[in-house]
Each structure stands twice: as C-alpha cells, then as structure tokens.
Design an enzyme around this catalytic site. Structure first.
Site, PDB file in Angstrom:
ATOM      1  N   ASP A  71       0.840  -1.196   0.000  1.00 18.50           N
ATOM      2  CA  ASP A  71       0.000   0.000   0.000  1.00 18.50           C
ATOM      3  C   ASP A  71       0.880   1.253   0.000  1.00 18.50           C
ATOM      4  OD1 ASP A  71      -2.514  -1.463   0.312  1.00 18.50           O
ATOM      5  OD2 ASP A  71      -1.794  -1.888   2.340  1.00 18.50           O
ATOM      6  N   ASP A  73       0.546   5.163   1.098  1.00 17.55           N
ATOM      7  CA  ASP A  73      -0.249   6.169   1.794  1.00 17.55           C
ATOM      8  C   ASP A  73       0.404   7.537   1.659  1.00 17.55           C
ATOM      9  OD1 ASP A  73      -1.958   4.155   2.592  1.00 17.55           O
ATOM     10  OD2 ASP A  73      -0.952   3.846   4.516  1.00 17.55           O
ATOM     11  N   ASP A 154       2.186   6.037  15.360  1.00 14.88           N
ATOM     12  CA  ASP A 154       2.325   5.065  16.435  1.00 14.88           C
ATOM     13  C   ASP A 154       3.758   4.611  16.677  1.00 14.88           C
ATOM     14  OD1 ASP A 154       2.424   3.733  14.018  1.00 14.88           O
ATOM     15  OD2 ASP A 154       0.693   2.454  14.411  1.00 14.88           O
TER      16      ASP A 154
END
Length: 457
Positions: A71, A73, A154
């Site tokens: 992916d 992002d 995170d």
C-alpha cells in the site's frame, strides 16, 4: 536511536523528537521506480496545487527493509475537502478520522490530512478530539503540521516521510535507526499511546512478526497490563485486525505472541479458555497445525477463506458446549445445532464476522457428521456439497489428532483421488463384511402375502 539531544533522557527504546533528520536522495535506497505510478500522480497533483505532500509509513519502511510494499499512503496539509476538489475519483471516508480515498481501478491511494495536537481551549470542534473514559480516541479530526503529524504516529518505523520535492526522507523519531536495529518502538509514552488506541498492541505484534523485529522493552511492558482495553474496541474493527494477523503468512508466530501478551483472549475467548485448561492438549495441537498450514498456503500464493479459520478456532469450544447440552438431556443432533447458534452468538461479541463466513463455518461443521455415512449414493452426494473440500480437509486434519478418525480420513483421501468407476467399487466394498463401517442400512425383506386371506361374510 537518532533522537537528538534528548536521547539520553528517554526510557529505553521509546522514540523521542527533535529536529528531523533529513536523509538526502543519494543516502537512501528509495527510488521512484519502486513506487506506485498512481501514488506519484497523487503526490505531483497535490504539489502542483500548492500543497505539501509526502509518502509516509509502511511503504517507505518496507522499501528500506528490502520488501515489496503493498500500500502507498500519502499525507498532505490539504484538508479532506480540498483533496476532494483536486480529484474527481475521490471519496471521503471515516468518522474517527476523515480520510480521502483516491480510486484508480482496483488500487486505492489513501490520503490523510496531517494530524495535530489536541486542544482543550474553546477554538471550536475542528481543534478538539473526543476520547472515552479509558483514554481511547473516539474522534480525532485535529489537523496540524508535519512535525505534529509525525508525533501522532504510532511507531518510529512508521514516522518516515518521503518528499516529492527533493526525494529526501524526513525522519522525525529515529525510524531509520530503529530499522537498522530491527526494533519496534512506540512514539511517546507507551501507556498513553495504548490507551488512545488499544489496537496498537495488535499492530506491534503484527509488525514484529512481519518484519522479523523485536518489540522494545518499554513498548512491550504495558501490554500485559493494558490488554483488557481491547474489550472496548468495536467487534467489526477487531475482525479486520484478526484477518491481518492470521492471513499475512505469519499466523503461527502471531498466535504465540498474542497468547504471550494475553491478547488472544479478546479475539477468541472460548478457545483461549480451553487452551489455558489444556495447554498442550488436542486443541492446541490442532490450532497450531491449522496456522502452519495457513501460513504455507498464503506464502505459496494460495487463498484461505476466513470461514475455515473460524470453523477451526471454534470447533473444540463448539464440541465442548454441545457435550454439556447433551448431558442436560438433549439429543446429540439438537445439542449440536443449539451449540452452533450459541457459540457463534457469543463469538460475535468479540469479532463481528460477516454472515457469509459464519454460514461457511456452519457448513464445514455440519459436514463433519456426514463423513461416516458412505453407503449407496451418500459418499457421492457429499462430494457435491459446496463446502466439501474445506470440510474434508478439516476432517483429515482432525484425524491427525483424533486417532479414531484416522482410518475413515484415509478412506476419504483415497476416494477423492479415484475416478467414478473406482469410487463406486470402493462404496460397493463397504457392504462386504461386517467391519466395513459403511453405515449401509439393509432393507428388511418384505413379508410374503398370504393366500389364505380371511373373508368377512
């Protein structure tokens, strides 16, 4: 860890912030040839419209580790509404945090607005977040700068930003050093970050196994005490996380880590209870073998349906419950059906499994009781069931740990490999001898009609 002047003041392996480290193009391996052409289109269009735009997180991390990213992002200082104006193929999603999905056929480029710090003043809803009593963020549409956005991420390995302006990487939390040391470390105070979003505990486990890294001591320590916070996460979100954990080719490793940190019980409480009762029992042996087989299939490019995993994880809890209901006076058939309904209903409190998968699990369970019925056309009819292959595979797997099923499982393995003529002969052979186990019911001979019928005058 590259964390500036505050490095010596931080707890062991907790990422901190200072002026970002800028790694110029000649000092890193990320090339535009490795990036999605559609992601590049999004970056350039936002740049040309006057916005800042960066590739962020997993795609940069994976390329630096020599892995192929799945992916791509993007993060930008444009708001979701401004992003939507730039792309006709855009849709806005999310309530907890608004995101833009740019659609390119089957590929979706996710674009997020840079997140900012929470504000307690009266500057309006746009500058405030909403949290639960446990500290979990329920609404988080707070926008800010790239520095603030990096602080809100995170793990340090996910706070890496690839600039489309000069192709440099901006490292805000020592992510480059963490990658070098193969270490998973939370950014900021671990307890606070876990309370904000308890799913981060599951993500820490998944990243550790996926990337072959260790979880830093300071990041690991609170997980034992805060595991219960997963009970506050919506069941639908936990189901999505469960798929990521068990359908990524590292299912067995994830299972052991989840059990180690006390997290597994919040996904499959009924199974976890049995595993605690029989640590090395049949339940544990079957589940670990299921996960080994799942990893093997995933890594070979084959598919695994979640219905099969649900059926395997809940099989022994189902059997245990059915036995208890039978002991209360119900017939085994009724007890089994009642147990299926109850076990799926209880499981739904933890995982919101879509109906198409619970239906599949039911069919796999129901077919387990039909493999000993082989006489006549029964064996052939069973092979025509839509879930036969999955049910047979599960039956044969059970036979590895339930010796009483071994002979029957071997028969079915042989039967499914034969042509139609050989299959008929195998069924015919079941009727020869009392020990065939074919469950073939002979018809009783009809009574001969008597010629001496009574007459009623």
């Amino acid at each position: 860890m590259l964390s500036g002047s505050e490095q010596g003041q931080q707890p062991q392996s907790v990422a901190s912030f200072s002026k970002p480290l800028v790694v110029t193009r000649e000092n890193h391996v990320v090339s535009r040839k490795q990036l999605s052409p559609n992601a590049l289109k999004v970056l350039y269009r936002l740049k040309d419209a006057g916005y800042d735009a960066y590739l962020v997180g997993g795609c940069i991390r994976d390329i630096l580790l020599g892995l192929e990213p799945k992916d791509f992002d993007v993060v930008t200082n444009a708001t979701p509404e401004q992003i939507k104006k730039q792309f006709r193929n855009c849709r806005l999603i999310g309530r907890r945090f608004r995101l833009a999905h740019i659609m390119f056929g089957r590929e979706i480029i996710e674009v997020a607005t840079m997140r900012g710090h929470h504000s307690d003043d009266e500057q309006g809803e746009k500058n405030k977040s909403q949290a639960s009593e446990q500290g979990q963020l329920l609404r988080d549409n707070v926008y800010g700068t790239i520095d603030e956005d990096a602080e809100r991420r995170d793990f340090s390995i996910n706070a890496l930003y690839y600039s489309i302006n000069d192709f440099s990487i901006h490292d805000f939390a020592g992510g480059m050093e963490a990658i070098k040391n193969r270490c998973i470390e939370l950014i900021g105070d671990p307890e606070t970050r876990y309370r904000e979003d308890p799913v981060r505990m599951l993500r820490a486990v998944r990243f550790a196994t996926k990337l072959d890294m260790t979880i830093a001591p300071a990041t690991e320590k609170p997980m034992f005490q805060l595991a219960s916070l997963l009970g506050n996460i919506p069941a639908a979100r936990l189901f999505e996380e469960m798929l990521k954990l068990f359908l990524n080719g590292k299912a067995e490793a994830n299972f052991h880590l989840l059990r180690q940190y006390g997290l597994f019980t919040y996904l499959f409480p009924a199974l976890d209870k049995l595993l605690n009762k029989h640590p090395d029992g049949t339940e544990y042996q079957l589940v670990t073998q299921v996960l080994k087989n799942t990893d093997k299939r995933i890594n070979a490019g084959k598919k695994v349906t979640p219905a099969y995993l649900i059926a395997a994880f809940l099989w022994y809890p189902l059997q245990s419950l059915a036995n208890r209901i039978t002991a209360q006076g119900e017939t085994p058939f009724n007890a089994f059906n009642m147990a299926m309904n109850q076990i799926l209903s209880e499981s739904a409190k933890s995982l919101a499994v879509p109906k198409r998968f619970t239906i599949g699990a039911r069919e796999i369970w129901q077919l387990q009781h039909r493999f000993d019925k082989r006489g006549g056309q029964r064996a052939f009819r069973l092979t025509q069931q839509p879930r036969f292959r999955a049910a047979k595979d599960f039956f044969c797997l059970r036979a590895q740990f339930e010796p009483e099923l071994a002979e029957l499982a071997k028969w079915w393995d042989n039967y499914t490999e034969q042509d139609a003529g050989s299959q008929k002969r195998m069924v015919s052979d079941l009727n020869k001898g009392a020990k065939s186990g074919g469950n073939y019911r002979r018809r009783r001979p009809r009574k001969a009609k008597s010629n001496n019928t009574k007459r009623h005058d």
